[in-house]
Scaffold this motif. Structure first.
Motif, PDB file in Angstrom:
ATOM      1  N   MET A  84      10.749   8.118  -0.741  1.00 59.74           N
ATOM      2  CA  MET A  84       9.837   7.158  -0.115  1.00 59.74           C
ATOM      3  C   MET A  84      10.366   6.690   1.236  1.00 59.74           C
ATOM      4  SD  MET A  84       8.665   4.929  -3.447  1.00 59.74           S
ATOM      5  CE  MET A  84       7.658   3.801  -2.487  1.00 59.74           C
ATOM      6  N   ILE A  85      11.666   6.474   1.336  1.00 60.38           N
ATOM      7  CA  ILE A  85      12.242   6.041   2.609  1.00 60.38           C
ATOM      8  C   ILE A  85      12.073   7.114   3.674  1.00 60.38           C
ATOM      9  CG2 ILE A  85      14.454   5.553   3.757  1.00 60.38           C
ATOM     10  CD1 ILE A  85      15.264   3.996   1.264  1.00 60.38           C
ATOM     11  N   GLU A  86      12.165   8.373   3.252  1.00 57.82           N
ATOM     12  CA  GLU A  86      11.988   9.478   4.197  1.00 57.82           C
ATOM     13  C   GLU A  86      10.541   9.605   4.666  1.00 57.82           C
ATOM     14  OE1 GLU A  86      13.388  12.818   2.037  1.00 57.82           O
ATOM     15  OE2 GLU A  86      15.511  12.438   2.462  1.00 57.82           O
ATOM     16  N   ASN A  87       9.577   9.217   3.792  1.00 57.07           N
ATOM     17  CA  ASN A  87       8.160   9.435   4.100  1.00 57.07           C
ATOM     18  C   ASN A  87       7.443   8.203   4.632  1.00 57.07           C
ATOM     19  OD1 ASN A  87       8.463  12.055   3.154  1.00 57.07           O
ATOM     20  ND2 ASN A  87       7.744  11.551   1.093  1.00 57.07           N
ATOM     21  N   GLU A  88       7.952   7.020   4.328  1.00 53.39           N
ATOM     22  CA  GLU A  88       7.263   5.783   4.689  1.00 53.39           C
ATOM     23  C   GLU A  88       8.104   4.964   5.678  1.00 53.39           C
ATOM     24  OE1 GLU A  88       4.256   5.356   3.549  1.00 53.39           O
ATOM     25  OE2 GLU A  88       4.292   6.953   2.055  1.00 53.39           O
ATOM     26  N   ALA A  89       7.432   4.145   6.465  1.00 54.48           N
ATOM     27  CA  ALA A  89       8.118   3.300   7.448  1.00 54.48           C
ATOM     28  C   ALA A  89       8.272   1.877   6.910  1.00 54.48           C
ATOM     29  CB  ALA A  89       7.344   3.294   8.763  1.00 54.48           C
TER      30      ALA A  89
ATOM     31  N   ASP B  68       0.818  -1.209   0.000  1.00 54.41           N
ATOM     32  CA  ASP B  68       0.000   0.000   0.000  1.00 54.41           C
ATOM     33  C   ASP B  68       0.854   1.263   0.000  1.00 54.41           C
ATOM     34  OD1 ASP B  68      -2.210  -1.601   0.055  1.00 54.41           O
ATOM     35  OD2 ASP B  68      -2.560  -1.408   2.216  1.00 54.41           O
ATOM     36  N   PHE B  69       2.093   1.142   0.488  1.00 52.56           N
ATOM     37  CA  PHE B  69       2.962   2.322   0.569  1.00 52.56           C
ATOM     38  C   PHE B  69       3.349   2.848  -0.818  1.00 52.56           C
ATOM     39  CE2 PHE B  69       5.656  -1.416   0.533  1.00 52.56           C
ATOM     40  CZ  PHE B  69       6.648  -1.095  -0.394  1.00 52.56           C
ATOM     41  N   LEU B  70       3.108   2.057  -1.869  1.00 48.07           N
ATOM     42  CA  LEU B  70       3.446   2.490  -3.225  1.00 48.07           C
ATOM     43  C   LEU B  70       2.421   3.473  -3.787  1.00 48.07           C
ATOM     44  CD1 LEU B  70       4.613  -0.894  -4.827  1.00 48.07           C
ATOM     45  CD2 LEU B  70       6.040   0.992  -4.024  1.00 48.07           C
TER      46      LEU B  70
ATOM     47  N   LEU C 118      11.081  -3.065   2.469  1.00 46.21           N
ATOM     48  CA  LEU C 118      10.240  -3.333   1.303  1.00 46.21           C
ATOM     49  C   LEU C 118      10.519  -2.347   0.171  1.00 46.21           C
ATOM     50  CD1 LEU C 118       6.759  -4.247   2.825  1.00 46.21           C
ATOM     51  CD2 LEU C 118       8.357  -5.741   1.616  1.00 46.21           C
ATOM     52  N   ILE C 119      10.731  -1.095   0.520  1.00 48.58           N
ATOM     53  CA  ILE C 119      11.044  -0.095  -0.507  1.00 48.58           C
ATOM     54  C   ILE C 119      12.355  -0.452  -1.190  1.00 48.58           C
ATOM     55  CG2 ILE C 119      11.691   2.315  -0.894  1.00 48.58           C
ATOM     56  CD1 ILE C 119       9.749   3.037   1.387  1.00 48.58           C
ATOM     57  N   GLY C 120      13.364  -0.811  -0.398  1.00 46.41           N
ATOM     58  CA  GLY C 120      14.644  -1.223  -0.977  1.00 46.41           C
ATOM     59  C   GLY C 120      14.491  -2.445  -1.858  1.00 46.41           C
ATOM     60  N   ALA C 121      13.664  -3.409  -1.427  1.00 46.09           N
ATOM     61  CA  ALA C 121      13.450  -4.623  -2.212  1.00 46.09           C
ATOM     62  C   ALA C 121      12.770  -4.315  -3.540  1.00 46.09           C
ATOM     63  CB  ALA C 121      12.615  -5.621  -1.405  1.00 46.09           C
ATOM     64  N   VAL C 122      11.781  -3.418  -3.509  1.00 46.01           N
ATOM     65  CA  VAL C 122      11.060  -3.050  -4.736  1.00 46.01           C
ATOM     66  C   VAL C 122      12.018  -2.433  -5.758  1.00 46.01           C
ATOM     67  CG1 VAL C 122       9.376  -1.438  -5.713  1.00 46.01           C
ATOM     68  CG2 VAL C 122       8.788  -2.799  -3.696  1.00 46.01           C
TER      69      VAL C 122
ATOM     70  N   GLU D  46      14.873  10.265 -11.099  1.00 46.68           N
ATOM     71  CA  GLU D  46      14.942   8.862 -11.523  1.00 46.68           C
ATOM     72  C   GLU D  46      14.674   7.961 -10.315  1.00 46.68           C
ATOM     73  OE1 GLU D  46      18.127   7.118 -10.416  1.00 46.68           O
ATOM     74  OE2 GLU D  46      17.869   8.892  -9.184  1.00 46.68           O
ATOM     75  N   ALA D  47      14.935   6.668 -10.446  1.00 54.45           N
ATOM     76  CA  ALA D  47      14.504   5.708  -9.438  1.00 54.45           C
ATOM     77  C   ALA D  47      15.118   5.967  -8.065  1.00 54.45           C
ATOM     78  CB  ALA D  47      14.853   4.298  -9.918  1.00 54.45           C
ATOM     79  N   ALA D  48      16.412   6.269  -8.002  1.00 47.14           N
ATOM     80  CA  ALA D  48      17.059   6.468  -6.704  1.00 47.14           C
ATOM     81  C   ALA D  48      16.512   7.685  -5.976  1.00 47.14           C
ATOM     82  CB  ALA D  48      18.572   6.601  -6.894  1.00 47.14           C
ATOM     83  N   THR D  49      16.164   8.724  -6.732  1.00 48.98           N
ATOM     84  CA  THR D  49      15.591   9.922  -6.112  1.00 48.98           C
ATOM     85  C   THR D  49      14.253   9.606  -5.465  1.00 48.98           C
ATOM     86  OG1 THR D  49      16.638  11.268  -7.825  1.00 48.98           O
ATOM     87  CG2 THR D  49      14.912  12.313  -6.533  1.00 48.98           C
TER      88      THR D  49
END
Length: 222
Positions: free
Chosen positions: A182-187, A3-5, A191-195, A174-177
Motif C-alpha cells: 500500500m505504501i508503494e501504491n498510495e500517497a 478511501d485509500f483502503l 495514514l497507512i502506518g497509523a492504520v 500478512e499485515a506487513a506485506t
C-alpha cells in the motif's frame, strides 16, 4: 479520508497475522516446554542440547532464520512441508516453523525461571514417594511453573505477534506485506502506518491485559 483502503484486503491480511500468531504460539509453547524440561534434566546430553539450542537460536536474528527456512530448507533441501505446489501455503508454513523454532527459546527461558521458583523440597518429596523425573516435572513442577510465568509468557506472545511481520521477507501475505504494498501504491504513508499500527495495538493490547489479569489471578501464593 480512508478511501485509500478500498481494493485492499486489510482484514484478510490481519487474519493471516492472527493465524500465524496462534499456530506459532501453540508450537513454541510445546517445543519450549520440552526444551525447558531438557534444561533441567539430570541427563547431561539432554541438558547440553537444551542449553546449546537456546543460546544459539535466541542470538540469531529472526530474519536470518526465516530467510534460511525459505532459501535453505525449501529451495536447497526441498523441504516444502506438504505444500510444494502452493507457494503461498509453503511460505506460511515455513514462516510458522521458523517462528516456532525462534520463539521456543524464549518460552523455554521463561518456563525455566518458573521452574526455579518451585521449592526444591517438593521435588525431593516426589522422588521420595517413587515418582520419576518426568512424573515430577509433569505433575508437580510444571503446573506451578506455568502459573508463576503467565506474565512473562504474555510478553513473549506479544513479541511473537509483532515478529510475524518478519514473515514478509519470504512473501507471506500478512499485515506487513500488505502495508508495504500500500505504501508503494498510495500517497498516504502516515495514514497507512497509523492504520496498521492501530491494528497491531488491537491485537496485542487486549492480550496483554487479559494475560496480565490471569497471571495475578492464578499466581502461586507463597
Amino acid at each position: 479520508m480512508f478511501d485509500f483502503l478500498e481494493g485492499y484486503d486489510v482484514l484478510g491480511a490481519f487474519w493471516t497475522t492472527v493465524q500465524l500468531t496462534v499456530l506459532s504460539a501453540l508450537g513454541s509453547l510445546v517445543w519450549g516446554t520440552l526444551l525447558a524440561g531438557m534444561r533441567v534434566s539430570p541427563v547431561p546430553l539432554m541438558r547440553g542440547f537444551g542449553t546449546a539450542y537456546v543460546n544459539i537460536v535466541r542470538n540469531i536474528p529472526l530474519t536470518v532464520i526465516i530467510v534460511f527456512s525459505s532459501l535453505g530448507l525449501a529451495d536447497i533441501f526441498g523441504v516444502t512441508l506438504g505444500a510444494s505446489d502452493d507457494f503461498e501455503l509453503q511460505g506460511f508454513r515455513l514462516a510458522a516453523l521458523s517462528l516456532v523454532a525462534y520463539t521456543a527459546a524464549f518460552v523455554c527461558e521463561a518456563l525455566r525461571s518458573g521452574i526455579n521458583t518451585v521449592s526444591l523440597g517438593q521435588a525431593e518429596a516426589a522422588r521420595a514417594i517413587g515418582l520419576s523425573f518426568s512424573q515430577t516435572l509433569r505433575l508437580i513442577v510444571l503446573p506451578q511453573a506455568f502459573r508463576s510465568v503467565i506474565a512473562p509468557l504474555a510478553n513473549v506472545l506479544i513479541a511473537l505477534t509483532k515478529n510475524t511481520t518478519v514473515a514478509a521477507a519470504i512473501g507471506v501475505a500478512e499485515a506487513a506485506t500488505l502495508m508495504k504494498e500500500m505504501i508503494e501504491n498510495e500517497a498516504q504513508t502516515v495514514l497507512i502506518g497509523a492504520v496498521f499500527a492501530f491494528g497491531f495495538v488491537v491485537l496485542t493490547l487486549p492480550t496483554g491485559l487479559l494475560l496480565g489479569w490471569l497471571g495475578k489471578r492464578l499466581a502461586v501464593k507463597r
